[in-house]
Scaffold this motif. Structure first.
Motif: not given
Length: 235
Positions: A36-42, A56-59
């Motif tokens: 989820r954080m990877a998506l937000e930052r990307a 990875m967790p979440a997504v």
């Protein structure tokens, strides 16, 4: 060649190790530990490259890649996974990743792969013409854009490289090793099956757009691939 790199790895020790090696190369590195954080930052447009763990967790990393490509994001993506089968690798490539590294791996190899991927996406090996046109296909090499019948088509970095190689010489049959040499670079090993997956994706994206004077992305069985100008298709 300094770049802003986002590392998405749920193993914090592994993420720190990757960060150390990439910072030694002069890169600016941010680490996140779930999808989820990877998506937000990307989505902020911050990274020049995403190093993405599959598990990875979440997504999951595969879902992150799928979502970003569905949103037409062109961030180069290098996927990391403990799954080493060809099927897993091809799945990641089919979703739009640009490179794939299996665990365990050497951090030095990862850094070398990052250098190679950045070089391929930033610095073409040759200076192609500003625009390549085949039928209703127009490749703008300066803007890194592809239009089919006037419609913008989103491609990954490798798909763009392969299409540019084929379209530069319509009618010529390129073998898989030739495509690897021209589009992937000589400094890494690429499976011939990887080329097949990228071409399959290219054919789906380029030939699904309706319109006349459609260029043809053909398989020449036993040889390789070529693009055929529609004006020459019947000859």
């Amino acid at each position: 060649m300094s770049a802003r790199i986002l590392v998405a790895e749920d193993d914090e020790m592994q993420a720190r190790l990757i960060r150390v090696y990439l910072e030694r190369e002069g890169h600016i590195v941010q680490c996140v530990h779930d999808g989820r954080m990877a998506l937000e930052r990307a989505r902020t447009g911050w990274p020049d490259l995403l190093v993405l763990d599959v598990m990875m967790p979440a997504v999951s990393g595969l879902d992150v890649c799928r979502i970003l490509r569905a949103e037409a994001s062109r961030i180069p993506i290098m996927m990391l996974t403990a799954q080493s089968t060809e099927t897993d690798m091809l799945l990641g490539l089919d979703l739009g990743s640009d490179d794939y590294l299996t665990k365990p791996y050497s951090p030095r190899e990862l850094a070398a792969r990052v250098r190679s991927l950045l070089r391929r996406t930033r610095e073409p090996a040759a200076t192609p013409p500003a625009a390549i046109t085949v039928g209703n296909l127009v490749i703008d090499t300066a803007r890194f854009e592809v239009h089919v019948a006037g419609q913008l088509v989103a491609l990954t970095a490798k798909e763009f490289a392969i299409l540019t190689v084929l379209a530069a010489e319509p009618g010529r049959v390129f073998t898989r090793p030739e495509i690897i040499d021209h589009a992937f670079g000589l400094d890494r090993e690429v499976l011939a099956r990887t080329v097949d997956v990228h071409v399959m994706n290219l054919r789906r994206k380029v030939q699904q757009v309706p319109g006349e004077s459609r260029c043809l992305l053909e398989t020449v069985y036993g040889r390789g691939y070529r693009i055929v100008d529609p004006r020459d298709a019947g000859r």
